[in-house]
Motif scaffolding. Structure first.
Motif, PDB file in Angstrom:
ATOM      1  N   ASP A 170     -11.012  -5.548   5.140  1.00 13.40           N
ATOM      2  CA  ASP A 170     -10.643  -4.686   4.733  1.00 13.40           C
ATOM      3  C   ASP A 170      -9.164  -3.839   4.339  1.00 13.40           C
ATOM      4  OD1 ASP A 170     -12.627  -5.479   2.295  1.00 13.40           O
ATOM      5  OD2 ASP A 170     -14.293  -3.993   4.130  1.00 13.40           O
ATOM      6  N   SER A 171      -9.473  -2.851   5.368  1.00 13.71           N
ATOM      7  CA  SER A 171      -8.510  -2.339   5.597  1.00 13.71           C
ATOM      8  C   SER A 171      -6.878  -3.015   5.558  1.00 13.71           C
ATOM      9  CB  SER A 171      -8.261  -1.463   7.617  1.00 13.71           C
ATOM     10  OG  SER A 171      -9.483  -1.244   6.928  1.00 13.71           O
ATOM     11  N   LEU A 172      -7.293  -4.595   6.064  1.00  7.26           N
ATOM     12  CA  LEU A 172      -6.026  -5.164   6.764  1.00  7.26           C
ATOM     13  C   LEU A 172      -5.755  -5.588   4.398  1.00  7.26           C
ATOM     14  CD1 LEU A 172      -4.200  -6.230   8.930  1.00  7.26           C
ATOM     15  CD2 LEU A 172      -5.179  -8.277   8.789  1.00  7.26           C
ATOM     16  N   SER A 173      -6.628  -5.891   4.701  1.00  3.39           N
ATOM     17  CA  SER A 173      -5.873  -6.417   2.942  1.00  3.39           C
ATOM     18  C   SER A 173      -5.177  -5.278   2.153  1.00  3.39           C
ATOM     19  CB  SER A 173      -7.285  -6.970   2.501  1.00  3.39           C
ATOM     20  OG  SER A 173      -6.888  -7.498   0.821  1.00  3.39           O
ATOM     21  N   LEU A 174      -6.104  -4.060   2.493  1.00  2.33           N
ATOM     22  CA  LEU A 174      -5.493  -3.242   1.500  1.00  2.33           C
ATOM     23  C   LEU A 174      -3.564  -2.440   2.574  1.00  2.33           C
ATOM     24  CD1 LEU A 174      -5.112  -0.530  -0.399  1.00  2.33           C
ATOM     25  CD2 LEU A 174      -6.406   0.672   1.569  1.00  2.33           C
ATOM     26  N   ILE A 175      -3.587  -3.498   3.602  1.00  2.00           N
ATOM     27  CA  ILE A 175      -1.679  -2.324   3.740  1.00  2.00           C
ATOM     28  C   ILE A 175      -1.534  -3.962   3.543  1.00  2.00           C
ATOM     29  CG2 ILE A 175      -0.895  -2.862   6.269  1.00  2.00           C
ATOM     30  CD1 ILE A 175      -2.889  -1.104   7.472  1.00  2.00           C
ATOM     31  N   ARG A 176      -1.385  -5.691   3.172  1.00  2.00           N
ATOM     32  CA  ARG A 176      -1.057  -6.156   2.698  1.00  2.00           C
ATOM     33  C   ARG A 176      -0.169  -5.490   1.083  1.00  2.00           C
ATOM     34  NH1 ARG A 176      -4.844  -9.919   4.883  1.00  2.00           N
ATOM     35  NH2 ARG A 176      -4.164 -10.950   6.470  1.00  2.00           N
ATOM     36  N   ARG A 177      -1.575  -5.519   0.370  1.00  2.00           N
ATOM     37  CA  ARG A 177      -1.458  -4.680  -0.759  1.00  2.00           C
ATOM     38  C   ARG A 177       0.008  -3.682  -0.841  1.00  2.00           C
ATOM     39  NH1 ARG A 177      -2.904  -0.810  -4.370  1.00  2.00           N
ATOM     40  NH2 ARG A 177      -5.449  -0.264  -3.138  1.00  2.00           N
ATOM     41  N   LEU A 178      -0.461  -2.900   0.300  1.00  2.00           N
ATOM     42  CA  LEU A 178       0.902  -1.268   0.451  1.00  2.00           C
ATOM     43  C   LEU A 178       2.068  -1.675   0.726  1.00  2.00           C
ATOM     44  CD1 LEU A 178      -1.723   1.129   1.636  1.00  2.00           C
ATOM     45  CD2 LEU A 178      -0.818   0.947  -0.793  1.00  2.00           C
ATOM     46  N   LEU A 179       2.115  -2.873   1.830  1.00  5.41           N
ATOM     47  CA  LEU A 179       3.662  -3.558   1.824  1.00  5.41           C
ATOM     48  C   LEU A 179       4.136  -3.844   0.740  1.00  5.41           C
ATOM     49  CD1 LEU A 179       2.663  -4.290   5.746  1.00  5.41           C
ATOM     50  CD2 LEU A 179       3.931  -2.591   4.824  1.00  5.41           C
ATOM     51  N   LYS A 180       3.467  -5.057  -0.095  1.00 10.03           N
ATOM     52  CA  LYS A 180       4.078  -5.635  -1.214  1.00 10.03           C
ATOM     53  C   LYS A 180       4.045  -4.905  -2.231  1.00 10.03           C
ATOM     54  CE  LYS A 180       2.602  -9.208  -4.043  1.00 10.03           C
ATOM     55  NZ  LYS A 180       1.859  -9.816  -4.746  1.00 10.03           N
ATOM     56  N   GLU A 181       3.433  -3.366  -2.636  1.00 13.65           N
ATOM     57  CA  GLU A 181       3.884  -2.731  -3.384  1.00 13.65           C
ATOM     58  C   GLU A 181       5.625  -2.037  -3.119  1.00 13.65           C
ATOM     59  OE1 GLU A 181       0.260  -0.283  -4.085  1.00 13.65           O
ATOM     60  OE2 GLU A 181      -0.359  -1.647  -5.246  1.00 13.65           O
ATOM     61  N   GLN A 182       5.301  -1.830  -1.857  1.00  8.35           N
ATOM     62  CA  GLN A 182       6.915  -1.029  -1.838  1.00  8.35           C
ATOM     63  C   GLN A 182       7.896  -2.391  -0.972  1.00  8.35           C
ATOM     64  OE1 GLN A 182       6.821   1.900  -0.544  1.00  8.35           O
ATOM     65  NE2 GLN A 182       5.401   2.172  -2.205  1.00  8.35           N
ATOM     66  N   THR A 225       5.189   6.144   5.695  1.00  9.72           N
ATOM     67  CA  THR A 225       5.110   5.744   4.075  1.00  9.72           C
ATOM     68  C   THR A 225       3.203   5.076   3.896  1.00  9.72           C
ATOM     69  OG1 THR A 225       7.103   6.039   3.722  1.00  9.72           O
ATOM     70  CG2 THR A 225       5.550   5.234   1.984  1.00  9.72           C
ATOM     71  N   ILE A 226       3.648   3.880   4.316  1.00 10.38           N
ATOM     72  CA  ILE A 226       2.262   2.934   4.051  1.00 10.38           C
ATOM     73  C   ILE A 226       0.889   4.064   5.390  1.00 10.38           C
ATOM     74  CG2 ILE A 226       1.217   1.378   4.566  1.00 10.38           C
ATOM     75  CD1 ILE A 226       3.163   0.378   2.654  1.00 10.38           C
ATOM     76  N   TYR A 227       1.069   4.597   6.030  1.00 10.74           N
ATOM     77  CA  TYR A 227      -0.176   5.075   5.803  1.00 10.74           C
ATOM     78  C   TYR A 227      -0.590   6.827   5.908  1.00 10.74           C
ATOM     79  CZ  TYR A 227      -2.770   8.557   9.708  1.00 10.74           C
ATOM     80  OH  TYR A 227      -3.456   8.602  10.763  1.00 10.74           O
ATOM     81  N   HIS A 228       0.270   7.599   4.501  1.00 10.58           N
ATOM     82  CA  HIS A 228       0.301   8.005   3.492  1.00 10.58           C
ATOM     83  C   HIS A 228      -0.554   7.453   2.416  1.00 10.58           C
ATOM     84  CE1 HIS A 228       0.316  12.066   1.334  1.00 10.58           C
ATOM     85  NE2 HIS A 228       1.277  10.949   0.006  1.00 10.58           N
ATOM     86  N   LEU A 229       0.317   6.469   1.680  1.00 12.32           N
ATOM     87  CA  LEU A 229      -0.526   5.501   1.014  1.00 12.32           C
ATOM     88  C   LEU A 229      -1.736   4.969   0.800  1.00 12.32           C
ATOM     89  CD1 LEU A 229       2.719   4.043  -0.260  1.00 12.32           C
ATOM     90  CD2 LEU A 229       1.755   5.560  -1.567  1.00 12.32           C
TER      91      LEU A 229
END
Length: 243
Positions: A170-182, A225-229
């Motif tokens: 779940d955490s990895l999936s969320l980080i992938r999404r955030l990286l894509k958004e950025q 930035t990703i950590y904060h998001l």
């Protein structure tokens, strides 16, 4: 402390406990006295004969060293033994012995690493102790015990008691999404490396703002930035991770 079916009998709930004076939905009688389940533990030991018989039953079959580990009431006890040597039996017998000596079961914490070991621990306690006491011992895995504590106090942290726990996927999936958004491509910053940095920061009690203040390179700034998001997304989803 042992459960004595021959000494107990289910009664009509209109009876009142002789020990606390309160009516209870489930009551038992011991030596002619009506007692609610809150008082059955102490009632089983109203006579020294019952106490001695109970202790001897708990300690039967234990040699000198395990018996010492079980019966030591003051100070910590460290048991070092190989697989299959009876450590679980010593642990569960020690818990039962503590209860038999008047320690409230809800003040006893017994933690394991695996769900299988936790289930075995609970099953053995149910045999050694009366059901009322066995259910009140804090027994489980490290994760389940601390999740229980967090749910009890979740509102103090700004979460609901029914918060979700994200696993690694779940955490990895969320980080992938955030990286894509950025608009940060995986070749530039891999999701696994970001998750590792965030996990290490959390384990070292470094919060997002503190991590951002320590950054020295563009890569670290992007991770900050990703950590904060990531933390903001967890809070918005009413979720926590294992870190």
């Amino acid at each position: 402390m042992l459960w004595h079916p021959a000494r107990t009998k289910t009664l009509c709930p209109i009876q009142r406990c002789r020990a606390c004076g309160e009516a209870a939905s489930f009551q038992v009688t011991l030596q002619g006295r009506y007692l609610c389940t809150r008082k059955i533990s102490s009632a089983l030991f109203t006579s020294s004969v019952v106490r001695v018989q109970t202790f001897e039953h708990l300690l039967s079959g234990l040699n000198e060293q395990p018996r010492q580990a079980v019966t030591t009431l003051d100070g910590p006890v460290l048991v070092i033994a190989g697989a299959g040597s009876g450590k679980t039996r010593v642990l569960t017998t020690r818990v039962a012995y503590l209860i038999a000596n008047g320690i409230p079961p809800e003040r006893i914490l017994a933690m394991t690493f695996t769900n299988k070991a936790a289930d075995e621990l609970r099953q053995r306690l149910a045999v050694l102790c009366d059901p009322w006491s066995a259910r009140r011992v804090w027994a489980g895995t490290f994760h389940s015990i601390f999740a229980r504590l967090l749910r009890r106090n979740a509102e103090l942290l700004g979460y609901s008691p029914n918060f979700t726990i994200y696993d690694d996927d779940d955490s990895l999936s969320l980080i992938r999404r955030l990286l894509k958004e950025q608009n940060i491509p995986p070749k530039e910053l891999s999701p696994n490396s970001v998750r590792s940095v965030i996990s290490r920061a959390k384990n070292e009690l470094v919060y997002p703002d503190d991590y951002a203040a320590q950054t020295q390179t563009p890569r670290q700034q992007r991770i900050a930035t990703i950590y904060h998001l990531y933390q903001r997304a967890l809070r918005r989803a009413d979720a926590m991770d294992f870190d």
